[in-house]
Write a protein that holds these residues in place. Structure first.
Motif, PDB file in Angstrom:
ATOM      1  N   ARG A  13       0.726  -1.038   0.224  1.00  0.00           N
ATOM      2  CA  ARG A  13       0.023   0.012   0.046  1.00  0.00           C
ATOM      3  C   ARG A  13       0.780   1.205   0.087  1.00  0.00           C
ATOM      4  O   ARG A  13       0.602   2.135  -0.632  1.00  0.00           O
ATOM      5  CB  ARG A  13      -0.998  -0.014   1.261  1.00  0.00           C
ATOM      6  CG  ARG A  13      -1.820   1.218   1.165  1.00  0.00           C
ATOM      7  CD  ARG A  13      -2.954   1.046   0.173  1.00  0.00           C
ATOM      8  NE  ARG A  13      -3.669   2.329   0.260  1.00  0.00           N
ATOM      9  CZ  ARG A  13      -3.975   3.111  -0.652  1.00  0.00           C
ATOM     10  NH1 ARG A  13      -3.502   2.567  -2.020  1.00  0.00           N
ATOM     11  NH2 ARG A  13      -4.489   4.135  -0.674  1.00  0.00           N
ATOM     12  N   THR A  14       2.093   1.060   0.635  1.00  0.00           N
ATOM     13  CA  THR A  14       2.888   2.470   0.869  1.00  0.00           C
ATOM     14  C   THR A  14       3.327   2.647  -0.462  1.00  0.00           C
ATOM     15  O   THR A  14       3.461   3.838  -1.019  1.00  0.00           O
ATOM     16  CB  THR A  14       3.899   2.223   1.712  1.00  0.00           C
ATOM     17  OG1 THR A  14       3.556   1.925   2.957  1.00  0.00           O
ATOM     18  CG2 THR A  14       5.002   3.353   1.903  1.00  0.00           C
ATOM     19  N   LEU A  15       3.632   1.549  -1.440  1.00  0.00           N
ATOM     20  CA  LEU A  15       4.374   1.893  -2.691  1.00  0.00           C
ATOM     21  C   LEU A  15       3.336   2.377  -3.544  1.00  0.00           C
ATOM     22  O   LEU A  15       3.700   3.187  -4.458  1.00  0.00           O
ATOM     23  CB  LEU A  15       4.985   0.548  -3.275  1.00  0.00           C
ATOM     24  CG  LEU A  15       6.181   0.484  -2.590  1.00  0.00           C
ATOM     25  CD1 LEU A  15       6.526  -1.044  -3.363  1.00  0.00           C
ATOM     26  CD2 LEU A  15       7.309   1.395  -3.069  1.00  0.00           C
ATOM     27  N   GLU A  16       1.829   1.996  -3.468  1.00  0.00           N
ATOM     28  CA  GLU A  16       0.890   2.364  -4.114  1.00  0.00           C
ATOM     29  C   GLU A  16       0.537   3.864  -3.985  1.00  0.00           C
ATOM     30  O   GLU A  16       0.366   4.536  -4.929  1.00  0.00           O
ATOM     31  CB  GLU A  16      -0.408   1.600  -3.953  1.00  0.00           C
ATOM     32  CG  GLU A  16      -0.254   0.368  -4.396  1.00  0.00           C
ATOM     33  CD  GLU A  16      -1.466  -0.685  -4.173  1.00  0.00           C
ATOM     34  OE1 GLU A  16      -2.027  -0.476  -3.079  1.00  0.00           O
ATOM     35  OE2 GLU A  16      -1.732  -1.884  -4.476  1.00  0.00           O
ATOM     36  N   VAL A  17       0.562   4.218  -2.827  1.00  0.00           N
ATOM     37  CA  VAL A  17       0.557   5.751  -2.256  1.00  0.00           C
ATOM     38  C   VAL A  17       1.609   6.600  -3.077  1.00  0.00           C
ATOM     39  O   VAL A  17       1.422   7.674  -3.455  1.00  0.00           O
ATOM     40  CB  VAL A  17       0.417   5.839  -0.969  1.00  0.00           C
ATOM     41  CG1 VAL A  17       0.465   7.488  -0.464  1.00  0.00           C
ATOM     42  CG2 VAL A  17      -0.906   5.201  -0.321  1.00  0.00           C
ATOM     43  N   ASP A  68       3.509   5.920  -5.572  1.00  0.00           N
ATOM     44  CA  ASP A  68       3.231   5.935  -7.180  1.00  0.00           C
ATOM     45  C   ASP A  68       2.279   6.957  -7.390  1.00  0.00           C
ATOM     46  O   ASP A  68       2.223   7.701  -8.432  1.00  0.00           O
ATOM     47  CB  ASP A  68       2.902   4.588  -7.588  1.00  0.00           C
ATOM     48  CG  ASP A  68       4.083   3.687  -7.696  1.00  0.00           C
ATOM     49  OD1 ASP A  68       5.390   4.148  -7.706  1.00  0.00           O
ATOM     50  OD2 ASP A  68       4.090   2.593  -7.924  1.00  0.00           O
ATOM     51  N   ALA A  69       1.007   6.729  -6.755  1.00  0.00           N
ATOM     52  CA  ALA A  69       0.118   7.913  -6.949  1.00  0.00           C
ATOM     53  C   ALA A  69       0.630   9.485  -6.855  1.00  0.00           C
ATOM     54  O   ALA A  69       0.177  10.030  -7.722  1.00  0.00           O
ATOM     55  CB  ALA A  69      -1.072   7.694  -6.157  1.00  0.00           C
ATOM     56  N   GLN A  70       1.522   9.764  -5.737  1.00  0.00           N
ATOM     57  CA  GLN A  70       1.889  10.943  -5.500  1.00  0.00           C
ATOM     58  C   GLN A  70       2.836  11.187  -6.624  1.00  0.00           C
ATOM     59  O   GLN A  70       2.919  12.515  -7.228  1.00  0.00           O
ATOM     60  CB  GLN A  70       2.611  10.963  -4.247  1.00  0.00           C
ATOM     61  CG  GLN A  70       1.692  11.007  -2.871  1.00  0.00           C
ATOM     62  CD  GLN A  70       2.529  10.897  -1.699  1.00  0.00           C
ATOM     63  OE1 GLN A  70       3.630  10.452  -1.595  1.00  0.00           O
ATOM     64  NE2 GLN A  70       2.087  11.071  -0.569  1.00  0.00           N
ATOM     65  N   ARG A  71       3.504  10.264  -7.319  1.00  0.00           N
ATOM     66  CA  ARG A  71       4.531  10.502  -8.309  1.00  0.00           C
ATOM     67  C   ARG A  71       3.777  10.748  -9.399  1.00  0.00           C
ATOM     68  O   ARG A  71       3.996  11.737 -10.342  1.00  0.00           O
ATOM     69  CB  ARG A  71       5.443   9.250  -8.641  1.00  0.00           C
ATOM     70  CG  ARG A  71       6.464   9.538  -9.674  1.00  0.00           C
ATOM     71  CD  ARG A  71       7.324   8.235  -9.831  1.00  0.00           C
ATOM     72  NE  ARG A  71       8.275   8.449 -10.838  1.00  0.00           N
ATOM     73  CZ  ARG A  71       8.066   7.750 -12.078  1.00  0.00           C
ATOM     74  NH1 ARG A  71       7.463   6.939 -12.152  1.00  0.00           N
ATOM     75  NH2 ARG A  71       9.227   8.079 -12.975  1.00  0.00           N
ATOM     76  N   SER A  72       2.695  10.034  -9.630  1.00  0.00           N
ATOM     77  CA  SER A  72       1.936  10.586 -10.832  1.00  0.00           C
ATOM     78  C   SER A  72       1.292  12.004 -11.043  1.00  0.00           C
ATOM     79  O   SER A  72       1.382  12.602 -11.884  1.00  0.00           O
ATOM     80  CB  SER A  72       0.869   9.385 -10.947  1.00  0.00           C
ATOM     81  OG  SER A  72      -0.203   9.736 -12.063  1.00  0.00           O
ATOM     82  N   GLN A  73       0.883  12.202  -9.715  1.00  0.00           N
ATOM     83  CA  GLN A  73       0.540  13.609  -9.571  1.00  0.00           C
ATOM     84  C   GLN A  73       1.459  14.688  -9.841  1.00  0.00           C
ATOM     85  O   GLN A  73       1.022  15.671 -10.448  1.00  0.00           O
ATOM     86  CB  GLN A  73      -0.257  13.861  -8.159  1.00  0.00           C
ATOM     87  CG  GLN A  73      -0.682  15.332  -8.081  1.00  0.00           C
ATOM     88  CD  GLN A  73      -1.967  15.766  -8.939  1.00  0.00           C
ATOM     89  OE1 GLN A  73      -2.557  15.034  -9.393  1.00  0.00           O
ATOM     90  NE2 GLN A  73      -1.709  17.018  -9.378  1.00  0.00           N
ATOM     91  N   ALA A  74       2.693  14.547  -9.176  1.00  0.00           N
ATOM     92  CA  ALA A  74       3.757  15.370  -9.401  1.00  0.00           C
ATOM     93  C   ALA A  74       4.314  15.455 -10.899  1.00  0.00           C
ATOM     94  O   ALA A  74       4.303  16.664 -11.429  1.00  0.00           O
ATOM     95  CB  ALA A  74       4.985  14.725  -8.778  1.00  0.00           C
TER      96      ALA A  74
END
Length: 129
Positions: free
Chosen positions: A2-6, A8-14
Protein backbone atom coordinates in the motif's frame (compact mmCIF):
# COMPACT_ATOMS: atom_id res chain seq x y z
CA UNK A 1 2.49 -2.74 -0.89
CA UNK A 2 0.00 0.00 0.00
CA UNK A 3 2.86 2.40 0.78
CA UNK A 4 4.32 1.91 -2.71
CA UNK A 5 0.89 2.43 -4.29
CA UNK A 6 0.49 5.72 -2.39
CA UNK A 7 3.98 6.87 -3.41
CA UNK A 8 3.28 5.93 -7.05
CA UNK A 9 0.03 7.93 -6.97
CA UNK A 10 1.91 10.94 -5.57
CA UNK A 11 4.52 10.57 -8.32
CA UNK A 12 1.79 10.47 -10.95
CA UNK A 13 0.38 13.73 -9.57
CA UNK A 14 3.84 15.34 -9.52
CA UNK A 15 4.34 14.53 -13.20
CA UNK A 16 0.89 15.88 -14.10
CA UNK A 17 1.42 19.12 -12.16
CA UNK A 18 5.15 19.33 -13.06
CA UNK A 19 5.78 19.99 -9.36
CA UNK A 20 9.39 19.10 -8.54
CA UNK A 21 8.87 19.93 -4.85
CA UNK A 22 6.28 17.14 -4.64
CA UNK A 23 9.09 14.64 -5.27
CA UNK A 24 10.44 15.49 -1.79
CA UNK A 25 7.44 13.60 -0.34
CA UNK A 26 8.22 10.52 -2.43
CA UNK A 27 12.01 10.26 -2.38
CA UNK A 28 14.65 11.15 0.14
CA UNK A 29 16.06 14.42 -1.27
CA UNK A 30 19.47 13.86 -2.80
CA UNK A 31 18.90 10.14 -3.36
CA UNK A 32 19.57 8.71 -6.84
CA UNK A 33 15.88 8.20 -7.74
CA UNK A 34 15.07 11.75 -6.51
CA UNK A 35 17.83 13.17 -8.73
CA UNK A 36 16.66 11.10 -11.73
CA UNK A 37 12.99 12.05 -11.41
CA UNK A 38 13.80 15.74 -10.88
CA UNK A 39 15.83 15.69 -14.11
CA UNK A 40 13.04 13.89 -15.96
CA UNK A 41 10.41 16.27 -14.63
CA UNK A 42 12.58 19.28 -15.60
CA UNK A 43 12.86 17.85 -19.12
CA UNK A 44 9.09 17.53 -19.37
CA UNK A 45 8.63 21.06 -18.01
CA UNK A 46 11.11 22.43 -20.59
CA UNK A 47 9.15 20.68 -23.36
CA UNK A 48 5.85 21.85 -21.83
CA UNK A 49 4.67 18.25 -21.57
CA UNK A 50 2.68 16.76 -18.70
CA UNK A 51 2.17 13.11 -17.91
CA UNK A 52 -1.42 12.10 -17.29
CA UNK A 53 -2.66 8.89 -15.71
CA UNK A 54 0.75 7.44 -14.92
CA UNK A 55 0.13 4.06 -13.31
CA UNK A 56 2.52 1.36 -12.17
CA UNK A 57 0.93 -1.99 -11.37
CA UNK A 58 2.61 -3.94 -8.60
CA UNK A 59 2.39 -7.66 -9.30
CA UNK A 60 4.14 -8.84 -6.13
CA UNK A 61 6.07 -7.51 -3.16
CA UNK A 62 8.15 -9.29 -0.55
CA UNK A 63 10.38 -7.96 2.20
CA UNK A 64 14.04 -8.54 1.32
CA UNK A 65 15.56 -6.78 4.35
CA UNK A 66 14.47 -4.64 7.27
CA UNK A 67 16.10 -2.45 9.92
CA UNK A 68 14.62 -0.06 12.47
CA UNK A 69 14.49 2.75 9.89
CA UNK A 70 14.64 1.05 6.46
CA UNK A 71 12.86 -1.64 4.56
CA UNK A 72 13.96 -3.12 1.26
CA UNK A 73 11.20 -4.59 -0.85
CA UNK A 74 11.60 -6.94 -3.77
CA UNK A 75 8.83 -5.96 -6.14
CA UNK A 76 7.70 -7.06 -9.54
CA UNK A 77 5.92 -4.21 -11.28
CA UNK A 78 5.29 -2.66 -14.66
CA UNK A 79 3.92 0.44 -16.31
CA UNK A 80 0.27 -0.09 -17.20
CA UNK A 81 -1.00 3.39 -18.07
CA UNK A 82 0.04 6.92 -18.81
CA UNK A 83 0.30 9.38 -21.62
CA UNK A 84 2.28 12.48 -22.46
CA UNK A 85 0.11 15.54 -23.10
CA UNK A 86 1.72 18.47 -24.88
CA UNK A 87 0.74 22.15 -24.62
CA UNK A 88 -1.68 21.75 -27.54
CA UNK A 89 -3.44 18.80 -25.95
CA UNK A 90 -1.95 16.17 -28.24
CA UNK A 91 -1.70 12.86 -26.40
CA UNK A 92 0.96 10.20 -26.79
CA UNK A 93 0.24 7.01 -24.85
CA UNK A 94 3.14 5.26 -23.15
CA UNK A 95 3.54 1.63 -24.18
CA UNK A 96 2.77 -0.89 -21.45
CA UNK A 97 5.90 -2.21 -19.82
CA UNK A 98 6.93 -5.77 -19.18
CA UNK A 99 6.99 -6.88 -15.54
CA UNK A 100 10.43 -6.47 -14.01
CA UNK A 101 11.87 -7.15 -10.57
CA UNK A 102 13.29 -4.32 -8.50
CA UNK A 103 14.71 -3.79 -5.06
CA UNK A 104 13.20 -0.65 -3.55
CA UNK A 105 14.57 0.67 -0.27
CA UNK A 106 12.33 2.88 1.80
CA UNK A 107 13.60 4.97 4.70
CA UNK A 108 11.49 6.26 7.57
CA UNK A 109 12.11 9.99 7.74
CA UNK A 110 10.75 10.32 11.27
CA UNK A 111 10.89 6.93 12.97
CA UNK A 112 8.08 6.37 15.42
CA UNK A 113 9.01 3.43 17.69
CA UNK A 114 5.52 3.27 19.23
CA UNK A 115 3.82 2.85 15.83
CA UNK A 116 6.20 1.43 13.20
CA UNK A 117 3.36 0.85 10.72
CA UNK A 118 2.50 4.55 10.57
CA UNK A 119 5.83 6.08 9.54
CA UNK A 120 6.31 8.47 6.66
CA UNK A 121 8.46 6.53 4.19
CA UNK A 122 10.62 7.91 1.41
CA UNK A 123 12.23 5.92 -1.39
CA UNK A 124 16.02 6.01 -1.19
CA UNK A 125 17.13 3.47 -3.79
CA UNK A 126 15.67 1.55 -6.70
CA UNK A 127 17.75 -1.14 -8.38
CA UNK A 128 17.04 -4.08 -10.64
CA UNK A 129 16.72 -7.32 -8.71
Amino acid sequence: MRTLEVLDAQRSQAFWSLDAAALDKIYLPGSPPWVADRALLASYRKQNVRVQGLRITIVSTTIAARTATTITLRTVDHLTAGEAVDRFGARTPFPAGQPSARLITLTAVRPNPSNPNNQPWRITTITRA
